[in-house]
Write a protein that holds these residues in place. Structure first.
Motif, PDB file in Angstrom:
ATOM      1  N   LEU A 166       0.743  -1.209  -0.034  1.00 39.36           N
ATOM      2  CA  LEU A 166       0.009  -0.018  -0.002  1.00 39.36           C
ATOM      3  C   LEU A 166       0.842   1.292   0.025  1.00 39.36           C
ATOM      4  O   LEU A 166       0.640   2.243  -0.692  1.00 39.36           O
ATOM      5  CB  LEU A 166      -1.037  -0.006   1.154  1.00 39.36           C
ATOM      6  CG  LEU A 166      -2.034  -1.099   1.116  1.00 39.36           C
ATOM      7  CD1 LEU A 166      -2.845  -1.127   2.531  1.00 39.36           C
ATOM      8  CD2 LEU A 166      -2.830  -0.612   0.268  1.00 39.36           C
ATOM      9  N   THR A 167       1.887   1.241   0.515  1.00 33.36           N
ATOM     10  CA  THR A 167       2.872   2.336   0.742  1.00 33.36           C
ATOM     11  C   THR A 167       3.610   2.666  -0.491  1.00 33.36           C
ATOM     12  O   THR A 167       3.584   3.794  -0.915  1.00 33.36           O
ATOM     13  CB  THR A 167       3.912   2.227   1.850  1.00 33.36           C
ATOM     14  OG1 THR A 167       3.143   2.033   3.206  1.00 33.36           O
ATOM     15  CG2 THR A 167       4.681   3.574   2.011  1.00 33.36           C
ATOM     16  N   TRP A 168       3.852   1.773  -1.059  1.00 31.72           N
ATOM     17  CA  TRP A 168       4.654   1.778  -2.272  1.00 31.72           C
ATOM     18  C   TRP A 168       3.537   2.322  -3.576  1.00 31.72           C
ATOM     19  O   TRP A 168       4.041   3.021  -4.030  1.00 31.72           O
ATOM     20  CB  TRP A 168       5.083   0.403  -2.860  1.00 31.72           C
ATOM     21  CG  TRP A 168       6.224   0.490  -4.021  1.00 31.72           C
ATOM     22  CD1 TRP A 168       5.647  -0.100  -5.223  1.00 31.72           C
ATOM     23  CD2 TRP A 168       7.330   1.221  -4.335  1.00 31.72           C
ATOM     24  NE1 TRP A 168       6.646   0.394  -6.010  1.00 31.72           N
ATOM     25  CE2 TRP A 168       7.652   1.029  -5.489  1.00 31.72           C
ATOM     26  CE3 TRP A 168       8.069   2.089  -3.260  1.00 31.72           C
ATOM     27  CZ2 TRP A 168       8.529   1.603  -6.281  1.00 31.72           C
ATOM     28  CZ3 TRP A 168       8.963   2.297  -3.987  1.00 31.72           C
ATOM     29  CH2 TRP A 168       9.452   2.483  -5.298  1.00 31.72           C
ATOM     30  N   SER A 169       2.335   1.800  -3.484  1.00 27.18           N
ATOM     31  CA  SER A 169       1.431   1.994  -4.382  1.00 27.18           C
ATOM     32  C   SER A 169       1.147   3.563  -4.205  1.00 27.18           C
ATOM     33  O   SER A 169       0.947   4.183  -5.226  1.00 27.18           O
ATOM     34  CB  SER A 169       0.286   1.214  -4.343  1.00 27.18           C
ATOM     35  OG  SER A 169       0.459   0.038  -4.404  1.00 27.18           O
ATOM     36  N   TYR A 170       0.969   4.054  -3.007  1.00 28.82           N
ATOM     37  CA  TYR A 170       0.903   5.611  -2.682  1.00 28.82           C
ATOM     38  C   TYR A 170       1.713   6.416  -3.196  1.00 28.82           C
ATOM     39  O   TYR A 170       1.592   7.530  -3.698  1.00 28.82           O
ATOM     40  CB  TYR A 170       0.623   5.508  -1.296  1.00 28.82           C
ATOM     41  CG  TYR A 170       0.254   7.160  -0.686  1.00 28.82           C
ATOM     42  CD1 TYR A 170      -0.828   7.844  -0.936  1.00 28.82           C
ATOM     43  CD2 TYR A 170       1.292   7.702  -0.315  1.00 28.82           C
ATOM     44  CE1 TYR A 170      -1.069   9.176  -0.618  1.00 28.82           C
ATOM     45  CE2 TYR A 170       1.378   9.152   0.021  1.00 28.82           C
ATOM     46  CZ  TYR A 170       0.076   9.746  -0.023  1.00 28.82           C
ATOM     47  OH  TYR A 170      -0.033  11.227   0.518  1.00 28.82           O
ATOM     48  N   LEU A 171       3.075   5.830  -3.138  1.00 30.10           N
ATOM     49  CA  LEU A 171       4.218   6.800  -3.255  1.00 30.10           C
ATOM     50  C   LEU A 171       4.381   6.717  -4.956  1.00 30.10           C
ATOM     51  O   LEU A 171       4.728   7.840  -5.578  1.00 30.10           O
ATOM     52  CB  LEU A 171       5.845   6.063  -3.044  1.00 30.10           C
ATOM     53  CG  LEU A 171       5.893   6.347  -1.355  1.00 30.10           C
ATOM     54  CD1 LEU A 171       7.052   5.496  -1.177  1.00 30.10           C
ATOM     55  CD2 LEU A 171       5.940   7.726  -0.932  1.00 30.10           C
ATOM     56  N   GLN A 172       3.990   5.556  -5.722  1.00 31.10           N
ATOM     57  CA  GLN A 172       3.922   5.560  -6.974  1.00 31.10           C
ATOM     58  C   GLN A 172       2.888   6.490  -7.693  1.00 31.10           C
ATOM     59  O   GLN A 172       3.121   7.118  -8.602  1.00 31.10           O
ATOM     60  CB  GLN A 172       3.637   4.310  -7.639  1.00 31.10           C
ATOM     61  CG  GLN A 172       5.058   3.396  -7.427  1.00 31.10           C
ATOM     62  CD  GLN A 172       4.586   1.855  -8.074  1.00 31.10           C
ATOM     63  OE1 GLN A 172       3.580   1.459  -8.125  1.00 31.10           O
ATOM     64  NE2 GLN A 172       5.684   1.297  -8.793  1.00 31.10           N
ATOM     65  N   ASN A 173       1.804   6.377  -7.082  1.00 33.26           N
ATOM     66  CA  ASN A 173       0.593   7.303  -7.466  1.00 33.26           C
ATOM     67  C   ASN A 173       1.023   8.815  -7.293  1.00 33.26           C
ATOM     68  O   ASN A 173       0.646   9.592  -8.302  1.00 33.26           O
ATOM     69  CB  ASN A 173      -0.723   7.020  -6.683  1.00 33.26           C
ATOM     70  CG  ASN A 173      -1.155   5.724  -7.361  1.00 33.26           C
ATOM     71  OD1 ASN A 173      -1.045   5.226  -8.163  1.00 33.26           O
ATOM     72  ND2 ASN A 173      -1.914   4.884  -6.149  1.00 33.26           N
ATOM     73  N   MET A 174       1.554   9.287  -6.177  1.00 33.83           N
ATOM     74  CA  MET A 174       2.058  10.723  -5.851  1.00 33.83           C
ATOM     75  C   MET A 174       3.122  11.068  -6.616  1.00 33.83           C
ATOM     76  O   MET A 174       3.098  12.177  -7.348  1.00 33.83           O
ATOM     77  CB  MET A 174       2.312  10.734  -4.383  1.00 33.83           C
ATOM     78  CG  MET A 174       1.350  10.553  -3.419  1.00 33.83           C
ATOM     79  SD  MET A 174       0.263  12.099  -3.586  1.00 33.83           S
ATOM     80  CE  MET A 174       1.473  13.217  -3.237  1.00 33.83           C
ATOM     81  N   THR A 175       3.974  10.096  -7.284  1.00 33.08           N
ATOM     82  CA  THR A 175       5.187  10.475  -7.901  1.00 33.08           C
ATOM     83  C   THR A 175       4.635  10.639  -9.403  1.00 33.08           C
ATOM     84  O   THR A 175       4.912  11.686 -10.110  1.00 33.08           O
ATOM     85  CB  THR A 175       6.157   9.375  -8.327  1.00 33.08           C
ATOM     86  OG1 THR A 175       6.571   9.109  -6.751  1.00 33.08           O
ATOM     87  CG2 THR A 175       7.378   9.692  -8.776  1.00 33.08           C
ATOM     88  N   THR A 176       3.770   9.688  -9.962  1.00 35.30           N
ATOM     89  CA  THR A 176       3.275   9.930 -11.218  1.00 35.30           C
ATOM     90  C   THR A 176       2.256  10.989 -11.284  1.00 35.30           C
ATOM     91  O   THR A 176       2.253  12.013 -12.364  1.00 35.30           O
ATOM     92  CB  THR A 176       2.103   8.837 -11.455  1.00 35.30           C
ATOM     93  OG1 THR A 176       2.798   7.587 -11.344  1.00 35.30           O
ATOM     94  CG2 THR A 176       1.649   9.046 -12.880  1.00 35.30           C
ATOM     95  N   ALA A 177       1.468  11.584 -10.110  1.00 38.59           N
ATOM     96  CA  ALA A 177       0.723  12.802 -10.487  1.00 38.59           C
ATOM     97  C   ALA A 177       1.626  14.042 -10.419  1.00 38.59           C
ATOM     98  O   ALA A 177       1.238  14.988 -11.030  1.00 38.59           O
ATOM     99  CB  ALA A 177      -0.015  12.814  -8.999  1.00 38.59           C
ATOM    100  N   VAL A 178       2.687  14.195  -9.657  1.00 39.17           N
ATOM    101  CA  VAL A 178       3.575  15.269  -9.852  1.00 39.17           C
ATOM    102  C   VAL A 178       4.552  15.158 -10.976  1.00 39.17           C
ATOM    103  O   VAL A 178       4.620  16.322 -11.452  1.00 39.17           O
ATOM    104  CB  VAL A 178       4.543  15.303  -8.514  1.00 39.17           C
ATOM    105  CG1 VAL A 178       5.770  16.002  -8.784  1.00 39.17           C
ATOM    106  CG2 VAL A 178       3.904  15.126  -7.202  1.00 39.17           C
TER     107      VAL A 178
END
Length: 683
Positions: A660-672
């Motif tokens: 879950l943490t890694w998915s959250y970081l990936q989503n945030m990174t993609t959005a940025v």
């Protein structure tokens, strides 16, 4: 009874009279004289040895009657003369040793016969076995009789602190100490005797030198300095009674000051004897020089904590900083130089619990018309009180209405030095300033125009301080630090996601903006010139090194030999100076230790405030946050495992949490990344 007719009448119990004629009366007288006992003359008594035979005849007259041994018979004789049995004194010039004057006290001490001294002490103890006070008085009298040397300065200020006792050798010291140990119960009386005898000798036009009494005083106070401070009130009255005789006053001050072998006792003498006469012109110089020497002797001021109180400290403050007082400018500068160490002694070992008792006196003295130097010192001391003792704020609030001008001065000083004010004071000041604002409004409504200028000045300072307390500007540094950390994390995640830097989105953005090519060209040039420089150094260094050795080698050897000789010669020439530096270096270190404690304490306070700030604003909140996160995580773990926590359940929970943490970081990174790409494409 004899009748008028010349006859005698004897009256018996029965009132019968017996009459005697003249012839019968003469016969009765003759019979009476023949029957009386006769006293035959005896030869003179044999002379006996006494303390007078060795120089104590003159001294015995100065002591009290209990010291005087029985008068020996040879001093008197009864010659047969027509004058009857009158006592005629015989000249006794041949009995006592003549007083010998020495050119210096050192010579007198060297010439002192210790064996003779011990014999006289033994005789004194044999003559007066139950009176120890006589023994020590005979000791002082003998030493003073034998140690006759010139004496000019009653304070001995040109010598060391333990002079003249320092001239005594080990054997003489042991003799004095052993006798004082036998008479320990009489030392206080002996100390008084030495002082009063010194004063009596100074009354005489050609009095004796007083080195013997001085040595005894120092011997007493070296081991028992408290004896010198037992009757300070009595000696202060004695000092005041002799105010028109400065030599006597200085002798009293010197004698009591020998208790300075102990810092606390020396300070008691100075505060109770020398401070009351600090304004007397003839005594002030010695009082300040004694204080300077006392503080130089005892570099560890902690032994004097608790001796100096507020009632002692503030007269010193006034003497040090108030202009046009009874001290000369030179003496005032000397006292001001000693003031920092006196302040350390006054504040004591626990300033955090005592400084609020000093605050009222500091505040009352800080008037607008106060001299600049004193005003600066008072403001510094008040800030120190507020910093170290939080109770000073409550004392200030109680005294605010009675000292409005002084409070206004302190408030404006805090405003001017706000950047240097400790954080602890800034936080504690908020409540006090708000209390002052409420008081100002009440004073405006109750008093009207009375003190309106002072109240308005205080109110303005309070408003400015409250504005300072609300915030200290935008935290640009923190924002820049957060952005840099976020950018570094973004680039690292981008590289890890795409496998390499060239395939990452960051490299793609740098290529589109042209920064990649510019940085690549710069890197290529740096690498090219670095390789060229390294190859040149690698090729030419051996050649140039051999040439330098061939050309400069002999000269360098000669220079090295000359330099070695110069060092040896310099060492020989400077050996005396090096010895002097070695001898005086401890004094310099002691001086630095006594003059730098304020700066060191200020630095320590800054470090303490920094650590306290980091702990309160960063470490403590972080620990609280971590504790809360751990509690939530444990609660979630217990819920997911249905109350039974096992290794398989924990493993599954950790895997899910990581995913879950890694998915959250990936989503945030993609959005940025999408946002950054859209911003760049729009430009």
């Amino acid at each position: 009874m004899a009748s008028a007719a010349g006859k005698w009448e004897i009256v018996n119990k029965k009132n019968k009279k017996i009459t005697l004629t003249r012839n019968e009366k003469k016969s009765a007288r003759k019979a009476l004289s023949e029957n009386m006992p006769r006293i035959d003359p005896v030869p003179p008594l044999k002379p006996s040895e006494t303390l007078f035979e060795l120089g104590f005849e003159k001294m015995g007259k100065k002591q009290n009657k209990e010291q005087v041994p029985p008068i020996s018979a040879p001093d008197y004789q009864q010659p047969k003369s027509s004058s009857g049995g009158k006592m005629i004194k015989k000249p006794s010039d041949d009995l006592g040793l003549k007083r010998k004057k020495f050119p210096s006290l050192e010579a007198a001490v060297k010439a002192l016969d210790l064996k003779e001294l011990q014999e006289q002490l033994d005789k004194s103890q044999n003559l007066f076995p139950g009176n120890p006070s006589v023994w020590v008085k005979d000791l002082a009298g003998y030493l003073n009789y034998k140690l006759q040397a010139p004496e000019t300065d009653p304070t001995l200020s040109q010598y060391s602190f333990d002079y003249p006792y320092s001239l005594a050798n080990k054997e003489l010291r042991n003799t004095i100490k052993s006798l004082l140990a036998k008479t320990s119960d009489n030392l206080e009386h002996f100390f008084d005797h030495c002082i009063y005898t010194m004063l009596r000798e100074q009354d005489k036009a050609a009095g004796e030198s007083l080195h013997g009494y001085r040595i005894c005083i120092q011997a007493i106070l070296l081991d028992k300095p408290k004896i010198g401070t037992m009757n300070l009130g009595k000696y202060l009255e004695l000092l005041r009674s002799q105010h028109n005789k400065p030599i006597k006053c200085l002798s009293i001050m010197w004698a009591l000051g020998q208790a300075g072998t102990d810092l606390a006792e020396g300070l008691k003498v100075w505060l109770n004897i020398m401070l009351p006469v600090l304004g007397v012109k003839a005594l002030s110089a010695y009082a300040i020089s004694y204080l300077d020497r006392l503080l130089m002797m005892h570099s560890n001021l902690s032994k004097g904590f608790g001796t100096v109180g507020p009632k002692d400290f503030f007269p010193l403050l006034d003497f040090a900083y108030m202009p046009n007082n009874s001290l000369s400018p030179n003496l005032q500068d000397q006292l001001r130089h000693l003031y920092p160490r006196l302040k350390v002694l006054a504040f004591g070992a626990k300033p955090d619990s005592t400084l609020h008792t000093y605050f009222p006196s500091f505040l009352s003295r800080a008037t607008p018309n106060c001299p600049p130097e004193m005003k600066k010192e008072l403001l510094r001391c008040m800030v120190e009180c507020l910093t170290m003792d939080s109770n000073s704020f409550s004392v200030w609030r109680q005294l605010y209405t009675k000292h409005l001008p002084q409070s206004s001065l302190l408030l404006h000083n805090l405003l001017e030095t706000w950047d240097n004010t400790p954080v602890k004071v800034q936080k504690a000041l908020q409540e006090t300033v708000r209390s002052f604002k409420v008081t100002n409004e009440e004073l405006f409504g109750r008093q009207g125009a009375t003190n309106s200028q002072e109240i308005r000045s205080c109110n303005t300072a309070c408003n400015n301080l409250l504005q300072k307390l609300k915030g200290g500007g935008f935290p640009w540094f923190r924002l820049l630090l957060v952005l840099m950390i976020f950018a570094a994390g973004f680039v690292m995640h981008d590289i890890r996601t795409h496998g390499s830097f060239n395939a990452s989105s960051s490299a793609h953005v740098l290529r589109q903006s042209g920064m990649m090519s510019v940085s690549q060209q710069a890197w290529n040039k740096i690498s090219h010139y670095s390789k060229q420089g390294y190859s040149w150094i690698e090729t030419n260094t051996p050649y140039y090194y051999s040439e330098a050795v061939t050309m400069f080698g002999p000269n360098l050897d000669l220079v090295w030999r000359r330099l070695t000789e110069l060092v040896v010669y310099t060492k020989e020439m400077l050996s005396s100076h090096i010895a002097w530096i070695t001898e005086n270096l401890p004094k310099l270190i002691e001086w630095l230790h006594s003059n730098l404690p304020d700066a060191v304490l200020q630095f320590v306070r800054y470090i303490k405030e920094l650590l306290l700030f980091v702990h309160q604003n960063y470490l403590f909140p972080a620990l609280e946050y971590m504790e809360m996160v751990m509690k939530q995580w444990w609660k979630q773990l217990a819920n997911s495992c249905k109350g039974e926590i096992s290794w398989d359940c924990m493993k599954t929970h950790c895997v899910n949490t990581t995913h879950l943490t890694w998915s959250y970081l990936q989503n945030m990174t993609t959005a940025v990344k999408n946002w950054a790409s859209s911003m760049i494409s729009n430009h």
